[in-house]
Scaffold this motif. Structure first.
Motif, PDB file in Angstrom:
ATOM      1  N   GLU A 189       1.092  -1.266   0.020  1.00 41.18           N
ATOM      2  CA  GLU A 189       0.137   0.070  -0.045  1.00 41.18           C
ATOM      3  C   GLU A 189       0.980   1.322  -0.040  1.00 41.18           C
ATOM      4  O   GLU A 189       1.502   1.567   0.970  1.00 41.18           O
ATOM      5  N   ALA A 190       1.058   1.752  -1.217  1.00 42.25           N
ATOM      6  CA  ALA A 190       2.093   2.901  -1.515  1.00 42.25           C
ATOM      7  C   ALA A 190       1.646   4.274  -0.309  1.00 42.25           C
ATOM      8  O   ALA A 190       2.503   5.104   0.160  1.00 42.25           O
ATOM      9  N   GLU A 191       0.423   4.412  -0.036  1.00 40.03           N
ATOM     10  CA  GLU A 191       0.031   5.636   0.940  1.00 40.03           C
ATOM     11  C   GLU A 191       0.156   5.128   2.254  1.00 40.03           C
ATOM     12  O   GLU A 191      -0.108   6.105   3.049  1.00 40.03           O
ATOM     13  N   SER A 192       0.589   4.082   2.737  1.00 38.21           N
ATOM     14  CA  SER A 192       0.690   3.768   3.877  1.00 38.21           C
ATOM     15  C   SER A 192       2.122   3.420   4.404  1.00 38.21           C
ATOM     16  O   SER A 192       2.836   3.121   3.393  1.00 38.21           O
TER      17      SER A 192
END
Length: 84
Positions: free
Chosen positions: A50-53
C-alpha cells in the motif's frame, strides 16, 4: 494456504522465508537493509503493498520482498492460525 498482507495482496504461506519488523531493525543493520531494499527495487523484486501507508514489516518470500502496512506481529498471528 494464502495470507493477506494488505492492499488485497495474498501470498502463499509456503513461499514465505521470513518476516521482519522494520521498526526494530538496529542502526547497524539499517544500511544493509537499505541496500537490500534498493537492490530488490532495482530488480523489480520489491512490492510496496500500500503506497499510501507507512510500511511496518518486510515479508521475504522465495521470489519477492513485500513491504506491508501490517505489523510483523499481525503477520505472525495469521501464519500461526493456518499452521494448526
Amino acid at each position: 494456504m494464502y495470507i493477506d498482507v494488505g492492499g488485497n495482496i495474498c501470498i502463499a504461506i509456503r513461499t514465505i522465508v521470513a518476516v521482519f519488523d522494520l521498526d526494530s531493525i538496529t542502526a547497524s543493520a539499517k544500511n544493509k537493509t537499505g541496500d537490500f531494499l534498493h537492490l530488490a527495487a532495482e530488480n523489480a523484486r520489491l512490492i510496496t503493498v500500500e503506497a499510501e501507508s507507512l510500511p511496518q514489516s518486510l515479508i521475504l518470500t522465495t521470489q519477492t520482498a513485500y513491504l506491508s502496512p501490517y505489523s510483523s506481529k499481525k503477520i505472525r498471528e495469521r501464519l500461526l492460525r493456518w499452521r494448526y
